[in-house]
Design a protein around this motif. Structure first.
Motif, PDB file in Angstrom:
ATOM      1  N   GLN A 172       2.654 -13.369 -11.426  1.00  0.00           N
ATOM      2  CA  GLN A 172       1.663 -14.158 -10.688  1.00  0.00           C
ATOM      3  C   GLN A 172       1.721 -13.828  -9.193  1.00  0.00           C
ATOM      4  N   GLN A 184      -1.264 -12.144  -6.982  1.00  0.00           N
ATOM      5  CA  GLN A 184      -1.799 -12.807  -5.796  1.00  0.00           C
ATOM      6  C   GLN A 184      -1.684 -11.920  -4.548  1.00  0.00           C
ATOM      7  N   GLN A 235      -4.793 -10.933  -2.274  1.00  0.00           N
ATOM      8  CA  GLN A 235      -4.760 -11.308  -0.863  1.00  0.00           C
ATOM      9  C   GLN A 235      -4.942 -10.086   0.040  1.00  0.00           C
TER      10      GLN A 235
END
Length: 78
Positions: free
Chosen positions: A4, A8, A12
């Motif tokens: 995860q 991310q 980002q």
């Protein structure tokens, strides 16, 4: 491994670069929350990724999900 967190970080990074499609640069549109898992087509759920990032993100989505959701991610990966 924290799949995860890796996912991310890729999302980002792409958002911070404020990527746009233009001549000579190839990006693929990616649903951050896949449509098959309840995501939509809003700009906030879409990001432009390189082909390699897109491949990696779909591989990570498989590792991040279980059961029926995992089956959906395997299908999307292939």
């Amino acid at each position: 491994m924290d799949y995860q967190r890796i996912y991310q970080k890729i999302i980002q990074k792409a958002r911070l670069e404020n990527r746009i499609k233009h001549k000579g640069v190839y990006y693929e549109k990616h649903h951050i929350i896949p449509r098959s898992l309840g995501g939509d087509d809003t700009d906030s759920n879409l990001v432009l990724l390189t082909a390699k990032e897109h491949f990696v993100c779909h591989h990570l989505l498989i590792k991040m999900t279980t059961g029926t959701d995992r089956s959906k991610m395997v299908h999307a990966f292939w």
